[in-house]
Design a protein around this motif. Sequence first.
Motif, PDB file in Angstrom:
ATOM      1  N   ASP A   1      39.761  42.922  43.427  1.00 32.65           N
ATOM      2  CA  ASP A   1      39.335  41.444  43.554  1.00 32.65           C
ATOM      3  C   ASP A   1      37.972  41.638  42.487  1.00 32.65           C
ATOM      4  O   ASP A   1      37.960  40.679  41.972  1.00 32.65           O
ATOM      5  CB  ASP A   1      38.768  41.224  45.103  1.00 32.65           C
ATOM      6  CG  ASP A   1      38.111  39.957  45.124  1.00 32.65           C
ATOM      7  OD1 ASP A   1      38.783  38.896  45.158  1.00 32.65           O
ATOM      8  OD2 ASP A   1      36.761  39.674  45.053  1.00 32.65           O
ATOM      9  N   ALA A   2      37.276  42.731  42.584  1.00 34.39           N
ATOM     10  CA  ALA A   2      35.977  42.557  41.562  1.00 34.39           C
ATOM     11  C   ALA A   2      36.541  42.515  40.124  1.00 34.39           C
ATOM     12  O   ALA A   2      35.997  41.795  39.370  1.00 34.39           O
ATOM     13  CB  ALA A   2      35.288  43.881  41.847  1.00 34.39           C
ATOM     14  N   HIS A   3      37.777  43.262  39.978  1.00 33.01           N
ATOM     15  CA  HIS A   3      38.422  43.290  38.413  1.00 33.01           C
ATOM     16  C   HIS A   3      38.713  41.995  38.213  1.00 33.01           C
ATOM     17  O   HIS A   3      38.701  41.591  37.005  1.00 33.01           O
ATOM     18  CB  HIS A   3      39.359  44.436  38.474  1.00 33.01           C
ATOM     19  CG  HIS A   3      39.995  44.531  37.110  1.00 33.01           C
ATOM     20  ND1 HIS A   3      39.692  45.497  36.219  1.00 33.01           N
ATOM     21  CD2 HIS A   3      41.156  44.031  36.712  1.00 33.01           C
ATOM     22  CE1 HIS A   3      40.267  45.634  35.184  1.00 33.01           C
ATOM     23  NE2 HIS A   3      41.187  44.510  35.298  1.00 33.01           N
TER      24      HIS A   3
ATOM     25  N   GLY B   1      34.021  41.337  44.438  1.00 36.92           N
ATOM     26  CA  GLY B   1      33.817  40.835  43.302  1.00 36.92           C
ATOM     27  C   GLY B   1      32.461  39.951  43.102  1.00 36.92           C
ATOM     28  O   GLY B   1      31.896  39.698  42.165  1.00 36.92           O
ATOM     29  N   ALA B   2      31.934  39.516  44.376  1.00 38.34           N
ATOM     30  CA  ALA B   2      30.831  38.886  44.216  1.00 38.34           C
ATOM     31  C   ALA B   2      29.503  39.755  43.995  1.00 38.34           C
ATOM     32  O   ALA B   2      28.385  39.204  43.545  1.00 38.34           O
ATOM     33  CB  ALA B   2      30.451  38.159  45.633  1.00 38.34           C
ATOM     34  N   VAL B   3      29.780  41.243  44.306  1.00 33.73           N
ATOM     35  CA  VAL B   3      28.426  42.070  44.295  1.00 33.73           C
ATOM     36  C   VAL B   3      28.734  43.251  43.524  1.00 33.73           C
ATOM     37  O   VAL B   3      27.730  44.221  43.307  1.00 33.73           O
ATOM     38  CB  VAL B   3      28.242  42.538  45.450  1.00 33.73           C
ATOM     39  CG1 VAL B   3      27.846  41.210  46.782  1.00 33.73           C
ATOM     40  CG2 VAL B   3      29.394  43.246  46.458  1.00 33.73           C
TER      41      VAL B   3
ATOM     42  N   ALA C   1      30.643  51.241  39.242  1.00 34.16           N
ATOM     43  CA  ALA C   1      30.912  52.448  39.773  1.00 34.16           C
ATOM     44  C   ALA C   1      32.045  52.675  40.692  1.00 34.16           C
ATOM     45  O   ALA C   1      32.953  53.644  40.520  1.00 34.16           O
ATOM     46  CB  ALA C   1      29.776  53.164  40.589  1.00 34.16           C
ATOM     47  N   GLN C   2      32.207  51.655  41.595  1.00 32.05           N
ATOM     48  CA  GLN C   2      33.608  51.449  42.253  1.00 32.05           C
ATOM     49  C   GLN C   2      34.782  51.444  41.440  1.00 32.05           C
ATOM     50  O   GLN C   2      34.548  50.429  40.503  1.00 32.05           O
ATOM     51  CB  GLN C   2      33.456  50.460  43.170  1.00 32.05           C
ATOM     52  CG  GLN C   2      34.547  50.361  44.052  1.00 32.05           C
ATOM     53  CD  GLN C   2      34.966  51.628  45.137  1.00 32.05           C
ATOM     54  OE1 GLN C   2      34.023  52.193  45.577  1.00 32.05           O
ATOM     55  NE2 GLN C   2      36.176  52.145  44.857  1.00 32.05           N
ATOM     56  N   THR C   3      35.804  52.068  41.431  1.00 33.54           N
ATOM     57  CA  THR C   3      37.105  51.898  40.788  1.00 33.54           C
ATOM     58  C   THR C   3      38.086  50.975  41.550  1.00 33.54           C
ATOM     59  O   THR C   3      37.597  50.650  42.594  1.00 33.54           O
ATOM     60  CB  THR C   3      37.734  52.967  40.247  1.00 33.54           C
ATOM     61  OG1 THR C   3      38.417  53.682  41.531  1.00 33.54           O
ATOM     62  CG2 THR C   3      36.500  53.921  39.349  1.00 33.54           C
ATOM     63  N   CYS C   4      39.213  51.127  41.202  1.00 38.80           N
ATOM     64  CA  CYS C   4      40.250  50.233  41.989  1.00 38.80           C
ATOM     65  C   CYS C   4      41.063  51.173  42.890  1.00 38.80           C
ATOM     66  O   CYS C   4      41.979  50.681  43.364  1.00 38.80           O
ATOM     67  CB  CYS C   4      41.375  49.196  41.090  1.00 38.80           C
ATOM     68  SG  CYS C   4      40.365  48.025  40.392  1.00 38.80           S
TER      69      CYS C   4
END
Length: 593
Positions: free
Chosen positions: A155-157, A418-420, A166-169
């Motif tokens: 979602d972030a991607h 995705g928002a953070v 730092a967080q990946t998928c």
Amino acid sequence: MVRYLLLAGAPPSSLVDAVTKRLAKLGDEFVAVASSSRIALFTDTPSAVVEIASGGFLLGTMFAPDGARITRLSEAQQACVGIGGAAVLPELVWGSYLAVCVDVTGGDIDVMRDPSGALPCYFTSGPKITAFSSDADLLVQLGLASAAIDWTGIDAHLRRVGLRAAQTCLADVKELLASQVFRLGRSNEKPACVWSPWSFAGRERQFTRYEDAVVAVGQTVRSAVRALARETRRSVLGVSGGLDSSIVAACLSECEVDVTLATMVTQDPRGDERAYASVIATAIGRDLHACFESLDLVDLTISKAAHLPRPTARAFAQSTNALFQELADARHADAFFSGGGGDNVFCLMHNVLPVVDRYRVEGLSRGLAKTAIDVSMVAGVSVWEVFRRSLRRQMSSRHGYVWPETSSYLAPGAAGLGAVAHHPWLDAPPGTLPGKAAHIAWVMHVQNHIEGHGEARTLPTLWPLLSQPVIETCLRVPTWMWFQGGRNRSVARAAFTDILPQQIVTRRSKGTPDGFAAKIFETRRAQIRDMLSEGMLATHGMLDMNSIHVALGHERLHDTPEFNRIMTIVDVEAWLRAWSGRSQASADIKSLL
């Protein structure tokens, strides 16, 4: 690229033995080159290890500030590292490296990634041990990490495109970001930056004279190209006839390296750069190889980022990568050079932020009016429109950069990480100039493209314009200087007028592969519809399929930017299918971390 696996935090012999056996089964030529009670290092390039005090090491390709290759640290440098730890290394060396500093008292272990991010670093952690690797898929293949998808990461991607957090998928894999240090031991602190772009973007470090900026940029780029050129005997450089790749080509002509120039050609005239590319080829006395884009070389169901923990590969690039690799094989090349990142470090903007920056530094001045005129010439709008937009931006209380978000074609209510999602370089200090904040964000964005995709993984790619010294120097150039004379990237143009043909220095047009990407979209609409309708994104409720079907039914969608958004979603779908279909090693080894 150097490949490695590092176990840090007193790995037990059972873990080291298990990893050794599994590496052997994978057939990878990894060698155990550093082993102690607190760390174990495996790499395919033992010669890339440089020992430092207290049992630590540097791994990769390192250069001194003057560009000399570093194969050992001097006594003075060793003493600096002994006192300051990993935090002092960016002042002593630059390049593509990982650093491990071990506290002699048996306390902390610092693992640091260089500020350019040229050498990847992914990790997975257990209660006592953390495993770091250049290859996320290696962590999975060894059973140190699972291949489970992190849907909030997906979602972030999709929502904050290009923002590298730092967080990946992958749920079990994180990234140590460029310039960060991970501290293990008694402290167990969260990763923190030991180098910051703000140290060079701050007002007190900015050049005050245009001429000084021109000299510094020219010298730094030449030095970076010269240093990296010593790492290759025969290379391939993609040239478009644009400014950035032409600068690298011209600098390489001053080095003792055999370089082959290649340019991609599309049926769309906007992607046929042979006229300009031949100008630089003739100027430096090199042959130019034209590579013709082919739809047959593009398979939408395949992700060339299937080895990465993020879907960063673009489908249209499959053709370019395959053709360049074919040329590299024919030329027996040992590396690719790239002029990529020039738009980013040379501050190619299409907004009024340089005017806002100059106003905040100088107030109402003759220089401010000059910058407004320069920006109007670059943007193709009136000076009054530039002032109007600048005033509106000046009245905003925002001083940092806010990463753009999009929810187009995503299902309502599907928002997650995705928002953070965040990157520490976005933490702008008080008094930040908004144009300089955007410049740093633009440099961050290009780091998504420096990892090898598909065929490009077989040879290292050298990115001189994204080296630490070049980034540092360019961040010291005020944003308005990049627009001086009504030309974008003005400082870079002026720095290389002595070795670039005038047609290149004065060129205002810019080629684009969008025509080829649009052709892929137009000829594969039915396949795209099937992939997304029946795919993993739709199954997990991530997509607004009604809006996607409407878009795919739009006859001229390929003439709008919207088709690129659809293609991005297709790239993510292909990546998800690649990871979901992977076989995994037994996860029993994970319990040893």
